[in-house]
Design a protein around this motif. Sequence first.
Motif, PDB file in Angstrom:
ATOM      1  N   ALA A 192       4.807 -14.016 -40.085  1.00  0.00           N
ATOM      2  CA  ALA A 192       3.766 -13.682 -38.864  1.00  0.00           C
ATOM      3  C   ALA A 192       4.686 -13.110 -37.746  1.00  0.00           C
ATOM      4  O   ALA A 192       6.166 -13.473 -37.862  1.00  0.00           O
ATOM      5  CB  ALA A 192       3.248 -15.031 -38.489  1.00  0.00           C
ATOM      6  N   GLY A 193       4.112 -12.235 -37.013  1.00  0.00           N
ATOM      7  CA  GLY A 193       4.843 -11.740 -35.938  1.00  0.00           C
ATOM      8  C   GLY A 193       4.557 -10.214 -35.609  1.00  0.00           C
ATOM      9  O   GLY A 193       3.640  -9.612 -36.430  1.00  0.00           O
ATOM     10  N   CYS A 194       5.369  -9.425 -35.025  1.00  0.00           N
ATOM     11  CA  CYS A 194       5.101  -8.123 -34.870  1.00  0.00           C
ATOM     12  C   CYS A 194       5.792  -7.286 -36.061  1.00  0.00           C
ATOM     13  O   CYS A 194       6.776  -6.718 -35.773  1.00  0.00           O
ATOM     14  CB  CYS A 194       5.887  -7.356 -33.472  1.00  0.00           C
ATOM     15  SG  CYS A 194       4.944  -8.274 -31.991  1.00  0.00           S
ATOM     16  N   ILE A 195       4.935  -7.440 -37.094  1.00  0.00           N
ATOM     17  CA  ILE A 195       5.758  -6.859 -38.362  1.00  0.00           C
ATOM     18  C   ILE A 195       5.820  -5.514 -38.470  1.00  0.00           C
ATOM     19  O   ILE A 195       4.465  -4.769 -38.081  1.00  0.00           O
ATOM     20  CB  ILE A 195       4.775  -7.357 -39.679  1.00  0.00           C
ATOM     21  CG1 ILE A 195       4.724  -8.839 -39.462  1.00  0.00           C
ATOM     22  CG2 ILE A 195       5.427  -6.819 -40.820  1.00  0.00           C
ATOM     23  CD1 ILE A 195       3.818  -9.431 -40.654  1.00  0.00           C
ATOM     24  N   GLU A 246       2.441  -3.394 -32.212  1.00  0.00           N
ATOM     25  CA  GLU A 246       2.396  -4.041 -30.732  1.00  0.00           C
ATOM     26  C   GLU A 246       1.695  -5.336 -31.037  1.00  0.00           C
ATOM     27  O   GLU A 246       2.122  -6.216 -30.271  1.00  0.00           O
ATOM     28  CB  GLU A 246       1.570  -3.042 -30.010  1.00  0.00           C
ATOM     29  CG  GLU A 246       2.360  -1.741 -29.673  1.00  0.00           C
ATOM     30  CD  GLU A 246       1.706  -1.074 -28.323  1.00  0.00           C
ATOM     31  OE1 GLU A 246       0.810  -1.508 -28.081  1.00  0.00           O
ATOM     32  OE2 GLU A 246       2.115   0.149 -28.048  1.00  0.00           O
ATOM     33  N   ARG A 247       0.690  -5.474 -31.639  1.00  0.00           N
ATOM     34  CA  ARG A 247      -0.111  -6.798 -31.962  1.00  0.00           C
ATOM     35  C   ARG A 247       0.581  -7.605 -33.069  1.00  0.00           C
ATOM     36  O   ARG A 247       0.801  -7.244 -34.348  1.00  0.00           O
ATOM     37  CB  ARG A 247      -1.487  -6.636 -32.305  1.00  0.00           C
ATOM     38  CG  ARG A 247      -2.347  -5.837 -31.041  1.00  0.00           C
ATOM     39  CD  ARG A 247      -3.714  -6.078 -31.174  1.00  0.00           C
ATOM     40  NE  ARG A 247      -4.097  -7.223 -31.423  1.00  0.00           N
ATOM     41  CZ  ARG A 247      -5.479  -7.686 -31.581  1.00  0.00           C
ATOM     42  NH1 ARG A 247      -6.436  -6.650 -31.711  1.00  0.00           N
ATOM     43  NH2 ARG A 247      -5.849  -8.970 -31.743  1.00  0.00           N
ATOM     44  N   ALA A 248       0.866  -9.092 -32.844  1.00  0.00           N
ATOM     45  CA  ALA A 248       1.481  -9.842 -33.572  1.00  0.00           C
ATOM     46  C   ALA A 248       0.275 -10.185 -34.787  1.00  0.00           C
ATOM     47  O   ALA A 248      -0.936 -10.444 -34.340  1.00  0.00           O
ATOM     48  CB  ALA A 248       1.883 -11.000 -33.116  1.00  0.00           C
ATOM     49  N   HIS A 249       0.751 -10.183 -36.235  1.00  0.00           N
ATOM     50  CA  HIS A 249      -0.568 -10.824 -37.135  1.00  0.00           C
ATOM     51  C   HIS A 249       0.270 -11.293 -37.978  1.00  0.00           C
ATOM     52  O   HIS A 249       1.687 -11.280 -38.231  1.00  0.00           O
ATOM     53  CB  HIS A 249      -1.108  -9.371 -37.628  1.00  0.00           C
ATOM     54  CG  HIS A 249      -0.180  -8.364 -38.365  1.00  0.00           C
ATOM     55  ND1 HIS A 249       0.581  -7.590 -37.484  1.00  0.00           N
ATOM     56  CD2 HIS A 249       0.202  -7.923 -39.456  1.00  0.00           C
ATOM     57  CE1 HIS A 249       1.439  -6.775 -38.129  1.00  0.00           C
ATOM     58  NE2 HIS A 249       1.009  -6.900 -39.398  1.00  0.00           N
ATOM     59  N   LYS A 283      13.077 -18.761 -39.213  1.00  0.00           N
ATOM     60  CA  LYS A 283      12.948 -17.650 -37.985  1.00  0.00           C
ATOM     61  C   LYS A 283      14.027 -16.520 -38.565  1.00  0.00           C
ATOM     62  O   LYS A 283      15.130 -16.950 -38.862  1.00  0.00           O
ATOM     63  CB  LYS A 283      13.207 -18.221 -36.777  1.00  0.00           C
ATOM     64  CG  LYS A 283      12.368 -19.155 -36.242  1.00  0.00           C
ATOM     65  CD  LYS A 283      12.190 -19.647 -34.703  1.00  0.00           C
ATOM     66  CE  LYS A 283      11.216 -20.463 -34.431  1.00  0.00           C
ATOM     67  NZ  LYS A 283      11.735 -20.906 -33.009  1.00  0.00           N
ATOM     68  N   HIS A 333      12.423  -5.460 -33.805  1.00  0.00           N
ATOM     69  CA  HIS A 333      11.118  -5.488 -33.379  1.00  0.00           C
ATOM     70  C   HIS A 333      10.541  -6.867 -32.741  1.00  0.00           C
ATOM     71  O   HIS A 333       9.523  -7.071 -32.439  1.00  0.00           O
ATOM     72  CB  HIS A 333       9.938  -4.985 -34.188  1.00  0.00           C
ATOM     73  CG  HIS A 333      10.279  -3.966 -34.930  1.00  0.00           C
ATOM     74  ND1 HIS A 333      10.288  -2.432 -34.367  1.00  0.00           N
ATOM     75  CD2 HIS A 333      10.502  -3.414 -36.155  1.00  0.00           C
ATOM     76  CE1 HIS A 333      10.652  -1.597 -35.109  1.00  0.00           C
ATOM     77  NE2 HIS A 333      10.645  -2.045 -36.335  1.00  0.00           N
ATOM     78  N   GLY A 334      11.386  -7.742 -32.868  1.00  0.00           N
ATOM     79  CA  GLY A 334      11.271  -9.246 -32.427  1.00  0.00           C
ATOM     80  C   GLY A 334      11.418 -10.236 -33.616  1.00  0.00           C
ATOM     81  O   GLY A 334      11.908 -10.001 -34.562  1.00  0.00           O
ATOM     82  N   LEU A 363      10.332 -12.936 -35.959  1.00  0.00           N
ATOM     83  CA  LEU A 363       9.321 -13.113 -37.334  1.00  0.00           C
ATOM     84  C   LEU A 363       9.555 -14.579 -37.598  1.00  0.00           C
ATOM     85  O   LEU A 363      10.581 -15.110 -37.922  1.00  0.00           O
ATOM     86  CB  LEU A 363       9.414 -12.192 -38.241  1.00  0.00           C
ATOM     87  CG  LEU A 363       9.306 -10.680 -38.140  1.00  0.00           C
ATOM     88  CD1 LEU A 363       9.360  -9.619 -39.451  1.00  0.00           C
ATOM     89  CD2 LEU A 363       8.076 -10.255 -37.443  1.00  0.00           C
TER      90      LEU A 363
END
Length: 240
Positions: free
Chosen positions: A166-169, A173-176, A200, A205-206, A208
Amino acid sequence: MGQKINPLGFRLGTTQSHHSFWFAKPKDFPAELQEDERIRDSIKNYVQKNLMKVSSDFEGIIRIEIHKYKELNTTQVKIDFGRQNLLTREEEEEKDDKEEKKKLELLKTKAKIIIQLIPEPYEEPHILAEYIALQLKNRIPLGKAMQKVIELMEETDIKGIRIQIAGCIGGKERAHVQWIREGRLPLQTIRAKIKYCSYKVQTPHGVLGIKIWMFVDFVDEEFVDFVDEEFVDEEFVDEE
């Protein structure tokens, strides 16, 4: 609907056991709990600063068990490693000495560390989660990384696996959430032995989140033994 529960805590006393074994008075419980957290953090920090530089980006720690004997003023720490080619006999002794000194400073009690190498590391979700994290850091496509994990799992005796990220894969822009499943995964059956981990990973990109469920087999015994007889070192206990 939609209520989720940790599969390990859900099975405590049946197919799962605790990671810490000790008794304390209610007023001493918070201090003992914080002490366990410091032990685990110090061990992980040591691995990240020393062993990961020598070998690879794999941390390789699967499980840390802490046994405390207050009447003997002693502490035993068991570390399960999944990287068999990482630790040689000399490195084990060096790690034991350094970590024992750290524990003496932290705990102010007599401490002993036992290192155990897991023969089948790919049957452990922590190792697979670290593998996926390493692939994502190297900008490997997510689908390819998850499919490789499925192939590694098929070489073992694991009967089912589910991988969820999960996250900004991919920099979106939207996490999914993306997930893949192979084989059986009876999460609602208590006597089903489930291995689970949450991990984690920091990517360009952030952050995940990686979750892995693995179905080992059904357990016929009604309860599990909370004390591992092989883990208790009689010579160490009798020293006092």
